[in-house]
Design an enzyme around this catalytic site. Structure first.
Site, short mmCIF file in Angstrom:
data_model
loop_
_atom_site.label_atom_id
_atom_site.label_comp_id
_atom_site.label_asym_id
_atom_site.label_seq_id
_atom_site.Cartn_x
_atom_site.Cartn_y
_atom_site.Cartn_z
N LYS A 5 7.96 5.04 -2.59
CA LYS A 5 6.95 5.49 -3.54
C LYS A 5 7.39 6.83 -4.13
O LYS A 5 8.06 7.62 -3.45
CB LYS A 5 5.61 5.62 -2.81
CG LYS A 5 4.40 5.85 -3.69
CD LYS A 5 3.12 5.86 -2.83
CE LYS A 5 1.87 6.11 -3.65
NZ LYS A 5 0.64 6.06 -2.83
N SER A 11 -3.04 3.40 -4.89
CA SER A 11 -2.09 4.05 -5.77
C SER A 11 -0.65 3.56 -5.62
O SER A 11 0.15 3.78 -6.53
CB SER A 11 -2.11 5.56 -5.51
OG SER A 11 -1.66 5.84 -4.20
N SER A 60 -4.49 3.15 -0.45
CA SER A 60 -3.41 3.06 -1.43
C SER A 60 -2.24 2.17 -1.04
O SER A 60 -1.40 1.87 -1.88
CB SER A 60 -2.88 4.46 -1.75
OG SER A 60 -3.79 5.14 -2.56
#
Lengths: 486, 470, 97
Positions: free
Chosen positions: A75, A150, A174
């Site tokens: 990420k 997210s 997330s």
């Protein structure tokens, strides 16, 4: 479910394919697929090729771990030395950390191959990944829908087979929620199980790194590789899991005590409710004991979560002042003005919202009414969950009130978007582990996710429960037809 | 109207740990800019603080030395404010659970200045402004500090100075800091307000920051008292402000006020675990505290019978007092040792800093070797001092300068013979003494000292010569 | 409770953020919704203790803290690798609007 990592690892070890060959396949796939789904925001192909070369040497030497030579994604908020890590925010434009996060350092030493950084909501603040400064990633299942967030880019990349797995971060859902929207597996480990060193902080007491994978077994393998106490993270814990979690997957759930709380199903789309309850029945049919529990405290979780997350975020994000890294405004009068201009130009709308809210709940006169109260309630929620896990081994719940919404749907109201996290935030508030596994699709063919929660450091129990479901349920979600197929 | 002052002090002291409070970077002073830095102390995104155990230990030691109660549970808080020298935009400090609380320091008058609390925190970096550009160095960023907050018990600038001086000496004695005000390892902020004599309500106070010497504490406070008096006398009101004292011009002026009144939004730092300080550790630390300055001074005066001025000259430098104690432990006489230190060693140590550092070439053993010759009257004090200077120069043992035969006993007959020769050799002097110019006797003494190479007992010599001259 | 303009301005200063008057107005209205949402915790039924510390992890004995041993710092080039440094310093030049 496809145990991609087991298959790839076997192929690599048997010499059926080299890591360099596999990496080239993934690079081609990223180049082909990524423009359609915007899962990666930075690619590191040269670095991946170097990593693959090293991995091949390790494989040849015969001392390779399960993840050696396998291409993956981080990420965009997980630091790796010398590579762009921008939290998908303009304010971190051009930022290249000069150190490795602990998770990446562990994976790298095992011979992992990093293809790049995955798209996300700006500073992980969001549930759709639409607040990314690079534009939203698109759901490979249906590109007019969001990936969730997210960690949307990482879930999309794994779903679309352009990363064998990815690492995400989970502050309020997330990892789990985008995994469920994209029909893949997402594990949010116990707070402290995985080092946060090198994870760019959002809500420090809630953030936790975890894997997004194609299968439960894959999730266990990645978890095994990244977990462990870290001298660079005071909140990491030296917990003895008694061996690799991947070895704890037996699929045996006889006598497993499964808690089901009706409050988790309030306001949940009926299709999702049915899918999850069907799963519960499958467990019951196979020898698990279902226990109905009450969780009226659940409705307090949302405001508690937002107050604590935003309070911590407002403090964590103070450091983006244009002095030491990232974006700096072009025009300013003096250093103070530079800081104002940089922050006002560099942060997106949602981030500013949360900074202001966080500042508000900590400011004098409001601290007791908001922040302190939220902390007290947080303790109560923790106690309530402790009580539940005295009688239950796991809790089963949906992952989100709906399947992946259309792009732009949440634009209307911030509060509405916050409420979509209702199913996932209690895990972060309490620090317990949770896993999301695909559990069918809705009428539109969009994946539904089921959440299995356990007590602190109960990863083996929830992984095994998820593993059972994955093995036993009938084709919960179909495979994406693209990317690297094996 | 007559006013009285109410004053409390906040003192920041840099701890003499090897590493910074939250990372392994060195705390060494100086170094090229941004070379004692890492991801943690420059606030790199993703970095996390790890608390240095020794910082906690030093804070406990500091607290016990000033009679504080030690909290067995403590934690770190974030103090949020934006400034370019603060790389995370928050300072990790302690708010509601400081390590130490409720202590005091006793002044010479017997008055106690209360200590509200002592907490640990990180220092900020350094800014240099040059021709419109701000340069930033984070080498000092993350150096551990304790902040010692006093009660508003201080009533005069002299008391403030004495409080700071005592604090400095105590912290030096317990070895947690060198407390050099010039280098900034000890910094004093003075909170000061005036009120009409006889009233009890506090006036509006100002805070004078970063005073960099003990004498400037008094000067800055005098200026601030005058300033506040002038305002009050002319019917004005004191505005709460942060003041800066300029020692070069002896002026005090308010610092540029920030746009907003500070709201630090303290909250517990989620990156650092709460920690416990077990009572056993506190008790053990207390038992192992070195002798504190006040006790040492009392011992020098009451037990060792040193004159107060001598005792003070020694005790105010930790290393000197340790040197004296160690020399006495080796069997040397305390007064002779003290006199040699003050009359001899101090003459080679020009500044206060030199005395504080007390970087000399001889050990207490060697010192004791010399002092014992004086104690036993084998050499006289002048010879002792002269030899001491040579020893300080080379670091050699006393035996290198004074041979055994020099100190061999001299019979009274031998001494009498030499005295007779001295009188015979200096008829003019004898004549002068007999005529009432007593100083002339020194010429005769000098002859005896030369002949005996300084080992004659001057008391005896005096007696014999006077007998001979009649 | 609604957020007054003064309150909002103060928060903006503490946050080092600037908003145009229109932006500020829009933001303030949205903040009202969010604060109303946050206010729901004040209706929370559950009681609680006053101890707000240590919500997620246990305390450690001070002995478990880091040992005071020097770790090598990073070279200046690394420290400044994300900026145009000058003579080893981070720097902010004045520039005129």
């Amino acid at each position: 479910m496809r145990e991609v990592l087991t298959v790839l690892s076997d192929m690599l070890r048997k010499g059926e394919i080299t890591s360099q060959e596999l990496t080239e396949k993934y690079i081609s796939a990223v180049e082909e697929v990524n423009p359609q789904i915007n899962a990666y925001v930075h690619t590191t192909f040269d670095f991946a090729r170097e990593g693959a070369k090293k991995a091949d040497e390790m494989l040849k030497a015969g001392n390779a771990g399960a993840l050696c030579g396998i291409p993956m994604a981080l990420k965009d908020n997980i630091c790796s030395d010398g590579h762009l890590t921008t939290c998908c925010s303009k304010i971190l434009r051009g930022f290249r950390p000069y150190y490795d996060s602990t998770v990446w350092s562990k994976l790298k030493s095992e011979g992992a191959v990093m293809l790049g950084k995955a798209n996300m909501d700006e500073f992980a603040m969001g549930s759709t990944s639409e607040s990314s400064c690079y534009g939203a990633p698109l759901n490979p299942r249906n590109t007019s829908h969001v990936t969730g967030g997210s960690s949307g880019g990482g879930a999309a990349a794994v779903c679309a087979n352009i990363a064998a797995y990815s690492l995400g971060s989970d502050t309020g859902g997330s990892i789990r929620q985008p995994a469920s929207y994209c029909g893949v597996v997402g594990l949010k480990p116990t707070y402290g199980a995985v080092s946060r060193y090198g994870l760019i902080a959002y809500g420090s007491s809630l953030d936790q790194i975890g894997p997004i994978t194609n299968s439960v077994k894959d999730a266990a393998l990645v978890f095994d590789a990244i977990r462990g106490v870290d001298e660079n993270d005071d909140t990491s814990v030296d917990y003895n899991y008694g061996g690799p979690s991947a070895n704890a997957l037996t699929g045996d759930i006889k006598g497993l005590k499964i808690g089901v709380a009706e409050e988790y199903f309030d306001g949940i789309n009926p299709e999702i409710k049915d899918a999850v309850m069907d799963a519960v029945k499958l467990y019951e049919k196979n020898g698990a004991e279902i226990i109905n529990v009450r969780l009226p405290i659940l409705k307090e979780a949302m405001p508690v979560y937002y107050i604590i997350a935003c309070a911590e975020a407002s403090s964590n994000l103070g450091r983006y002042d244009g002095i030491r890294y990232g974006y700096r405004a072009d025009n300013y009068e003096d250093i103070d003005d530079m800081i104002y201009c940089t922050r006002s130009e560099g942060f997106g709308r949602e981030v500013k919202h949360r900074i202001i809210l966080g500042t508000y709940v900590l400011s004098s006169g409001y601290y007791d009414a908001y922040y302190k109260k939220a902390c007290i309630l947080r303790n109560n929620i923790i106690k309530r969950f402790d009580d539940i896990f005295n009688t239950c081994d796991v809790l089963i719940a949906p992952n989100a009130p709906t399947t992946a919404p259309k792009l732009g749907h949440h634009g209307a109201s911030a509060v509405e978007m916050y409420l979509s996290d209702i199913c996932t935030v209690p895990v972060n508030i309490t620090g317990i582990p949770g896993i999301s596994v695909p559990c069918g699709t809705d009428k539109a063919g969009l994946p539904i996710g089921m959440q299995i929660l356990g007590k602190r450091f109960g990863e083996n129990t929830i992984l095994n429960a998820a593993y059972f479901y994955e093995k036993t349920a009938v084709s919960p979600v179909k495979e994406y037809e693209g990317g690297v197929r094996i | 109207m007559k006013y009285e002052m109410v004053c409390g002090m906040e003192t920041h002291i840099e701890l003499a740990t090897k590493t910074k409070i939250f990372c392994g970077c060195t705390t060494e002073f100086g170094g090229a800019p941004n070379t004692h830095c890492c991801p943690v102390c420059t606030g790199q995104p993703g970095s996390l603080p790890i608390l240095n155990r020794r910082v906690v230990e030093y804070a406990v030691r500091a607290g016990l030395a000033v009679n504080c109660k030690i909290n067995n549970n403590s934690h770190m808080d974030r103090k949020n404010y934006v400034y370019p020298d603060l790389p995370k935009a928050y300072q990790i400090s302690q708010f509601d659970e400081p390590i130490c609380e409720h202590g005091y320091i006793e002044l010479d008058s017997g008055k106690r200045i209360g200590i509200t609390r002592i907490h640990i925190e990180e220092d900020a970096g350094k800014l240099v402004h040059e021709q419109g550009t701000t340069y930033i160095d984070y080498n000092r960023g993350g150096v551990p500090l304790i902040e010692i907050v006093s009660e508003p018990d201080i009533s005069t600038p002299e008391e403030a100075r004495e409080y700071a001086e005592k604090l400095q000496l105590i912290m030096r004695y317990v070895g947690i800091s060198d407390c050099k005000m010039q280098e900034g390892s000890m910094r004093c902020d003075v909170n000061l307000s005036l009120r009409p004599v006889g009233t009890t309500e506090f006036g509006t106070r100002t805070e004078t920051k970063n005073i960099n010497s003990l004498s400037n504490i008094v000067k800055a406070m005098n200026r601030e008292i005058e300033r506040q008096e002038d305002i009050l006398e002319s019917g004005g009101h004191i505005v709460q402000a942060t003041m800066r004292y300029d020692a070069n011009t002896d002026e005090i002026y308010p610092m540029r006020t920030k746009e907003n009144s500070d709201d630090y939004r303290y909250f517990p730092d989620p990156d650092i675990l709460r920690f416990t300080i077990p009572q056993e550790f506190v008790d053990e630390t207390k038992a192992n505290l070195p002798e504190l300055p006040s006790a040492k001074l009392r011992r020098y005066i009451d037990d060792m019978k040193l004159p107060e001025s001598t005792a003070r000259d020694i005790y105010k430098y930790r290393r000197v007092s340790e040197f004296l104690d160690d020399t006495v432990k080796k069997g040397a006489n305390v007064k002779n040792t003290a006199n040699l230190i003050i009359g001899g060693i101090y003459s080679t140590l020009e500044t206060e800093e030199d005395k504080e550092r007390f970087d000399i070439k001889i050990t207490p053993e060697k010192m004791a070797g010399l002092v014992k010759l004086i104690d036993d009257k084998k050499i006289n004090k002048n010879k002792g001092q002269e030899t001491l200077m040579k020893m300080l120069e080379s670091g050699d043992d006393v035996t290198k300068f004074i041979k055994a035969e020099d100190t061999a006993g001299m019979s009274d007959e031998d001494l009498a013979k030499i005295c007779e020769a001295a009188v015979a050799a200096n008829p003019d002097a004898v004549e002068n003494v007999r005529n009432g110019r007593d100083k002339a006797i020194n010429v005769i003494f000098g002859y005896v000292m030369r002949e005996t190479r300084g080992k004659a007992d001057m008391g005896k010599v005096n007696k014999i010569i006077r007998g001979l001259i009649g | 409770m609604a957020l007054s303009k003064e309150d909002f301005d103060k928060l903006a200063v503490l946050s080092r953020l600037r908003f145009s008057p229109e932006e500020a107005e829009e933001f303030r209205n949205e903040m009202d919704d969010i604060i109303a949402f946050a206010d729901t915790i004040n209706n929370a039924v559950s009681g609680g203790t006053d101890d707000i510390k240590n919500t997620s992890v246990n305390a450690v004995a001070y002995t478990a803290l880091r040992e005071d041993a020097v770790r090598e710092s990073l070279p200046n080039e690394k420290i400044l690798s994300n900026v145009d440094g000058s003579r080893g310093f981070f720097n902010v030049k004045r520039c005129v609007k």
